[in-house]
Write an enzyme that holds these catalytic residues in place. Structure first.
Site, PDB file in Angstrom:
ATOM      1  N   GLU A 173      28.286 162.984  77.343  1.00 21.32           N
ATOM      2  CA  GLU A 173      28.394 161.533  77.152  1.00 21.32           C
ATOM      3  C   GLU A 173      29.560 161.208  76.207  1.00 21.32           C
ATOM      4  OE1 GLU A 173      24.780 159.892  75.654  1.00 21.32           O
ATOM      5  OE2 GLU A 173      25.342 157.826  76.153  1.00 21.32           O
ATOM      6  N   GLY A 202      21.939 152.250  72.816  1.00 19.39           N
ATOM      7  CA  GLY A 202      20.697 151.719  72.277  1.00 19.39           C
ATOM      8  C   GLY A 202      19.876 152.816  71.611  1.00 19.39           C
ATOM      9  N   SER A 204      21.245 156.308  71.308  1.00 20.97           N
ATOM     10  CA  SER A 204      22.083 157.337  70.673  1.00 20.97           C
ATOM     11  C   SER A 204      23.473 156.775  70.457  1.00 20.97           C
ATOM     12  CB  SER A 204      22.155 158.608  71.534  1.00 20.97           C
ATOM     13  OG  SER A 204      23.009 158.401  72.638  1.00 20.97           O
ATOM     14  N   THR A 205      24.230 157.451  69.604  1.00 19.41           N
ATOM     15  CA  THR A 205      25.614 157.041  69.377  1.00 19.41           C
ATOM     16  C   THR A 205      26.489 158.287  69.423  1.00 19.41           C
ATOM     17  OG1 THR A 205      27.071 155.740  67.964  1.00 19.41           O
ATOM     18  CG2 THR A 205      25.519 157.148  66.831  1.00 19.41           C
ATOM     19  N   GLN A 206      27.697 158.130  69.932  1.00 18.33           N
ATOM     20  CA  GLN A 206      28.594 159.272  70.106  1.00 18.33           C
ATOM     21  C   GLN A 206      29.909 159.067  69.357  1.00 18.33           C
ATOM     22  OE1 GLN A 206      25.554 159.295  72.382  1.00 18.33           O
ATOM     23  NE2 GLN A 206      27.048 157.907  73.229  1.00 18.33           N
TER      24      GLN A 206
HETATM   25  O1  LIG Z   1      25.724 142.372  77.463  1.00 17.37           O
HETATM   26  C1  LIG Z   1      25.294 142.812  76.422  1.00 17.37           C
HETATM   27  N1  LIG Z   1      25.280 142.068  75.299  1.00 17.37           N
HETATM   28  C2  LIG Z   1      24.823 142.528  74.113  1.00 17.37           C
HETATM   29  N2  LIG Z   1      24.353 143.781  73.946  1.00 17.37           N
HETATM   30  C3  LIG Z   1      24.348 144.587  75.013  1.00 17.37           C
HETATM   31  C4  LIG Z   1      24.821 144.156  76.291  1.00 17.37           C
HETATM   32  N3  LIG Z   1      24.693 145.187  77.136  1.00 17.37           N
HETATM   33  C5  LIG Z   1      24.200 146.212  76.424  1.00 17.37           C
HETATM   34  N4  LIG Z   1      23.972 145.840  75.153  1.00 17.37           N
HETATM   35  C6  LIG Z   1      23.455 146.699  74.080  1.00 17.37           C
HETATM   36  O2  LIG Z   1      24.236 147.887  74.042  1.00 17.37           O
HETATM   37  C7  LIG Z   1      23.371 149.006  73.912  1.00 17.37           C
HETATM   38  C8  LIG Z   1      23.584 149.824  75.154  1.00 17.37           C
HETATM   39  O3  LIG Z   1      22.795 150.933  75.109  1.00 17.37           O
HETATM   40  P1  LIG Z   1      22.474 151.803  76.402  1.00 17.37           P
HETATM   41  O4  LIG Z   1      21.488 151.078  77.260  1.00 17.37           O
HETATM   42  O5  LIG Z   1      23.743 152.208  77.023  1.00 17.37           O
HETATM   43  O6  LIG Z   1      21.721 153.004  75.747  1.00 17.37           O
HETATM   44  P2  LIG Z   1      22.083 154.558  75.564  1.00 17.37           P
HETATM   45  O7  LIG Z   1      23.541 154.717  75.784  1.00 17.37           O
HETATM   46  O8  LIG Z   1      21.695 154.883  74.140  1.00 17.37           O
HETATM   47  O9  LIG Z   1      21.234 155.275  76.555  1.00 17.37           O
HETATM   48  C9  LIG Z   1      21.953 148.480  73.772  1.00 17.37           C
HETATM   49  O10 LIG Z   1      21.657 148.388  72.395  1.00 17.37           O
HETATM   50  C10 LIG Z   1      22.016 147.106  74.379  1.00 17.37           C
HETATM   51  O11 LIG Z   1      21.107 146.232  73.779  1.00 17.37           O
HETATM   52 CA   LIG Z   2      25.294 153.899  76.973  1.00 17.60          CA
END
Ligand SMILES: O=c1[nH]cnc2c1ncn2[C@@H]1O[C@H](COP(=O)(O)OP(=O)(O)O)[C@@H](O)[C@H]1O
Ligand SMILES: [Ca+2]
Length: 448
Positions: A173, A202, A204-206
């Site tokens: 990732e 949401g 994890s962070t990279q």
């Molecule tokens: O359109 C948007 N507006 C504001 N925040 C968003 C939007 N789309 C995604 N996010 C935020 O960005 C983050 C995206 O995390 P993701 O679903 O990719 O999780 P992951 O990468 O940790 O599996 C989440 O915290 C979500 O709330």
């Molecule tokens: Ca993501």
């Protein structure tokens, strides 16, 4: 008689010049036409690829396209469309795993209508799940398998060339995020300096950036190498599970609810914010290490205080800076070499900063604005719509060749022009030959 012979000779010579001129011009026109037709770019055809980014908060379907004749070469892969799947991420279907696949159907139908029918069978289709599914797998492997089977069933029934649905590693990732950022900014082909990548998800962070090769010696799991367009890149990458925006919030709340009180005054929420929350919603995540407080009540009232500096203290406590067994660490005993170069921050870093209008300006000015924003009453915030912004998200693509492609020595237009002038020069030389040598030969013949 001599005069008649001379006139006849002249006429024959003029005829020959005219024939040669016409033939010459015809030859040049034929030459140039052939060169133009031969080198004319054919009608542009495209190939397509589909990647489903199954994140912890939601799933998005991305459609990419690239020129068909430049497959695996210099063709630039572009995102042409994205579709946000209704509802939460696939990991949220753990209660009814069989329904995870159905949630993808409408976006997949959209993809079918957007990609030309003739390309359906050859269009590769991938699904990569990230931290939400990593956490579900940690909690219950069987449930995470069932969710993957459910999405697999739906994707397999699509007309595209299904290539698999899997939980990608944090290392992948981070590394693919770095490739995407540098590919889009054209830094890979130029072979110039690269930019690091920061991805706040949401769950994890990279962080990924070019580092020197000591990384592999100190911590092999953080080292990734790429050969792209003939350049070798040596990367440091790390994915912090549980340090995505939503899980980090849970860590901070868990830390503040340890006393088991009926209400929590949280400096990280706006003054006036007040919501009843169940302890279960905070403590059910495998990220929350601190045990649920031993209290009989099920819920607490989450009250906002709106104080940026106190919030910073709360957030700082979810990071462990105390010990490090490597030469240097970022936090939680994770090795990290010295930072290098500029960084591109995307995903929730972008959404949050864009929502707050902080995408331009210095870190210091952003900090001041954030402090003012945090102290604003909640009633002034809740009217804003956070759904306004959706940049595009970057995703996996393996269309970059390891070696730089060979390029023709001349551009198309230059090649045709050169051909034209060379032909003209040849014709001119031929003309000169006939103009000065032929009459001379004629006169020699007459003297004999
Ligand atoms: O359109 C948007 N507006 C504001 N925040 C968003 C939007 N789309 C995604 N996010 C935020 O960005 C983050 C995206 O995390 P993701 O679903 O990719 O999780 P992951 O990468 O940790 O599996 C989440 O915290 C979500 O709330
Ligand atoms: Ca993501």
């Amino acid at each position: 008689m001599a005069e008649q012979r001379e006139t006849k000779g002249k006429n024959a010579w003029y005829k020959a010049v005219i024939i040669i001129t016409v033939l010459g011009i015809t030859a040049i026109v034929a030459l140039v036409t052939t060169a133009v037709l031969q080198n004319k770019p054919l009608l542009q055809k495209y190939k397509y690829g589909i990647v489903l980014d199954a994140g912890s908060s939601h799933t998005a379907v991305y459609i990419y396209e690239w020129p068909a004749e430049k497959d695996n070469d210099t063709g630039r892969v572009q995102q042409t469309h994205s579709c946000k799947v209704q509802g939460a991420g696939i990991s949220s279907y753990s209660v009814f795993p069989g329904q995870a696949g159905a949630s993808l159907k409408s976006c997949m139908k959209e993809a079918e209508s957007l990609i030309p029918l003739s390309r359906h069978l050859e269009t590769p289709l991938y699904l990569g799940a990230t931290a939400g599914m990593r956490l579900l797998r940690m909690e219950n492997q069987s449930l995470s398998d069932q969710v993957l089977w459910s999405v697999e069933e739906v994707l397999q029934s699509s007309p595209f060339s299904y290539q698999g649905a899997r939980i990608i590693t944090g290392q992948e990732e981070g590394a693919f995020g770095w490739v995407t950022v540098n590919y889009l900014s054209d830094r890979l082909k130029q072979g110039s300096g690269t930019t690091g990548a920061l991805d706040l998800g949401g769950a994890s962070t990279q962080i990924s950036f070019v580092a020197n090769q000591d990384v592999a010696e100190e911590s092999a799991e953080n080292a990734v190498t790429f050969r792209l367009y003939g350049n070798d890149y040596f990367l440091y990458t790390h994915s912090f599970l549980c340090y995505g925006k939503d899980q980090a919030l849970k860590l901070a709340l868990a830390q503040q609810t340890q006393s088991g009180d009926s209400s929590v005054l949280d400096p990280c929420f706006h003054p006036g914010y007040s919501v009843d929350r169940s302890y279960f919603s905070v403590y059910s995540s495998p990220c929350v290490m601190a045990g649920k407080p031993l209290v009989s009540r099920d819920s607490f009232t989450h009250v906002g205080a709106g104080n940026a500096s106190l919030c910073q203290e709360v957030v700082r406590r979810i990071f462990n800076f105390s010990s490090c067994s490597f030469s240097r660490c970022s936090f939680n005993r994770v090795y990290q070499p010295p930072l290098q170069g500029p960084f591109g921050a995307f995903s929730a870093f972008y959404f949050v900063m864009n929502f707050l209008n902080l995408t331009s300006g210095s870190l210091e000015s952003s900090r001041e604005k954030l402090e003012r924003y945090c102290s604003r009453p909640w009633t002034q915030i809740s009217g804003s719509d956070a759904g306004w912004t959706l940049g595009y998200m970057l995703n996996l693509t393996n269309m970059i060749p390891a070696e730089a492609p060979d390029t023709p020595p001349l551009p198309h237009a230059g090649y045709v022009t050169l051909l034209f002038f060379i032909s003209l020069l040849l014709f001119f030389l031929l003309f000169l030959c006939f103009r000065f040598l032929w009459p001379h030969r004629n006169s020699q013949t007459q003297m004999i």
